[in-house]
Design a protein around this motif. Structure first.
Motif, PDB file in Angstrom:
ATOM      1  N   ASN A  49       0.819  -1.214   0.000  1.00 31.48           N
ATOM      2  CA  ASN A  49       0.000   0.000   0.000  1.00 31.48           C
ATOM      3  C   ASN A  49       0.854   1.266   0.000  1.00 31.48           C
ATOM      4  O   ASN A  49       0.668   2.164   0.822  1.00 31.48           O
ATOM      5  CB  ASN A  49      -0.942  -0.009   1.210  1.00 31.48           C
ATOM      6  N   THR A  50       1.792   1.320  -0.935  1.00 33.11           N
ATOM      7  CA  THR A  50       2.717   2.446  -1.017  1.00 33.11           C
ATOM      8  C   THR A  50       2.556   3.161  -2.361  1.00 33.11           C
ATOM      9  O   THR A  50       1.896   2.656  -3.277  1.00 33.11           O
ATOM     10  CB  THR A  50       4.171   1.973  -0.850  1.00 33.11           C
ATOM     11  N   GLU A  51       3.169   4.307  -2.465  1.00 31.85           N
ATOM     12  CA  GLU A  51       3.107   5.062  -3.712  1.00 31.85           C
ATOM     13  C   GLU A  51       4.045   4.439  -4.747  1.00 31.85           C
ATOM     14  O   GLU A  51       5.161   4.021  -4.423  1.00 31.85           O
ATOM     15  CB  GLU A  51       3.524   6.513  -3.453  1.00 31.85           C
ATOM     16  N   ALA A  52       3.576   4.385  -5.982  1.00 34.32           N
ATOM     17  CA  ALA A  52       4.444   3.878  -7.058  1.00 34.32           C
ATOM     18  C   ALA A  52       5.600   4.843  -7.272  1.00 34.32           C
ATOM     19  O   ALA A  52       5.413   6.064  -7.244  1.00 34.32           O
ATOM     20  CB  ALA A  52       3.651   3.735  -8.350  1.00 34.32           C
ATOM     21  N   PRO A  53       6.839   4.329  -7.468  1.00 33.84           N
ATOM     22  CA  PRO A  53       7.980   5.213  -7.710  1.00 33.84           C
ATOM     23  C   PRO A  53       7.872   5.908  -9.059  1.00 33.84           C
ATOM     24  O   PRO A  53       7.116   5.477  -9.947  1.00 33.84           O
ATOM     25  CB  PRO A  53       9.176   4.264  -7.661  1.00 33.84           C
TER      26      PRO A  53
END
Length: 356
Positions: A195-199
């Motif tokens: 559940n993290t931001e895409a690089p």
């Protein structure tokens, strides 16, 4: 000290052409490579046995190479087959040769005992030329010790700080403790960030409607080979359970080859299995990786300069250093074993056994 009895990446296949001579220093030894008339690779020590002049500034004569200092000519086996004004060529007039193999577009060289050069020990990098994957060739020269680069590759918690606009992603990535498993010749690292931001580099090649689940799973083995399964999928889609529908996947192939104690050859590619009919996607991924690796080189080169001013500096270990500490231990253990074997061979004694 370097490990001798191992396969090092010496070059990309395209670097050693059908004609001409190619030279590269590997673990402090200058090596000359070329292809014979049938395309087979030849690797000789790039140093004439007569007065030590580099053969790479000589000339090709068929499958042989002639030193342009005093005219000695050497065949692919390293033997001197012609020496002007010499009625008899001494048997010791030869240069060292090295086992060399070409696998999946990397040229591998064995710098140690030729009798121990088992091709079966060459790591599998099939993604470099697999028809279902695409990548571009990468090479960077570092003016640093290779172990400092290995440290960097073994601890990805630096990504949000060194690579905020390229490979990094959000800073929550740095808070994840990876799983580290010991391998006989290195370590295996498993890192999931859910559940993290895409690089940034992933946003350039695909639109993401929301957060992603991101993984980096890789083996880092002697002498400095990183083979990585990485990628990301929409958050909650089940990627951690093996469901990779809607994911983008990569198979990173990276190799550190020491040039000297303070310089390193870095070979890399980042194969992907999506949009393989769109060369602009491959180019975008490659450029993002190159930009990030240049960022790594900047900080690691600054680190090398700082450490060179304080030879007695002691690094303070943190829990995030588990993988790099284990890898350095594996390197030190292998170097020690080779030193013991060399000493035993010199004296005729049996080398002491080192505990695993």
């Amino acid at each position: 000290m370097f490990i001798n009895n191992t396969w090092y990446v010496a070059a990309w296949d395209r670097e050693v052409g059908a004609d001409g001579l190619f030279s590269r220093t590997i673990i402090g030894v200058p090596v000359l490579m070329y292809r014979d008339s049938e395309g087979r690779l030849v690797a000789l020590e790039d140093r004439c046995c007569h007065r030590g002049a580099p053969l790479s500034v000589g000339r090709r004569e068929g499958d042989c190479v002639r030193c342009m200092y005093h005219g000695l000519k050497f065949d692919p086996s390293g033997a001197c087959v012609e020496a002007p004004a010499q009625g008899r060529i001494p048997p010791q007039a030869r240069v060292r040769t090295f086992p060399v193999m070409e696998r999946h577009r990397w040229i591998w060289i064995w710098m140690g005992d030729p009798e121990r050069a088992d091709p079966g020990l060459i790591p599998d990098t099939q993604w470099l030329d697999h028809p279902d994957w695409r990548s571009q060739d990468g090479y960077i020269h570092y003016d640093v010790n290779y172990l400092l680069i290995a440290d960097n590759l073994l601890d990805f918690s630096h990504l949000p700080f060194v690579h905020p606009s390229t490979l990094g992603g959000s800073e929550d990535y740095a808070s994840i403790s990876p799983k580290v498993d010991r391998l006989p010749d290195g370590v295996r690292i498993t890192r999931w960030t859910l559940n993290t931001e895409a690089p940034a580099f992933a946003k350039k090649v695909r639109e993401w409607a929301g957060p992603v689940d991101r993984w980096n799973i890789y083996n880092f083995t002697l002498p400095g080979i990183l083979l990585m399964d990485s990628g990301m999928a929409p958050a909650g889609a089940g990627a951690q359970d093996g469901k990779r529908d809607g994911a983008i996947e990569f198979r990173g192939c990276q190799a550190l080859t020491p040039e000297t104690a303070t310089s390193t050859h870095y070979f890399f590619a980042h194969p992907h299995n999506f949009s393989i009919d769109q060369p602009e996607v491959t180019a975008s991924i490659h450029q993002s990786v190159v930009a990030a690796f240049d960022e790594d080189r900047d900080i690691i080169t600054a680190q090398q300069r700082s450490l060179s001013l304080a030879p007695d500096f002691k690094m303070v270990p943190l829990s995030i250093d588990a993988a790099l500490s284990q890898f350095r231990w594996v390197v030190a253990r292998r170097v020690e074993q080779e030193q013991q074997q060399a000493a035993a061979s010199a004296t005729g004694a049996r080398p002491a056994q080192t505990a695993a």
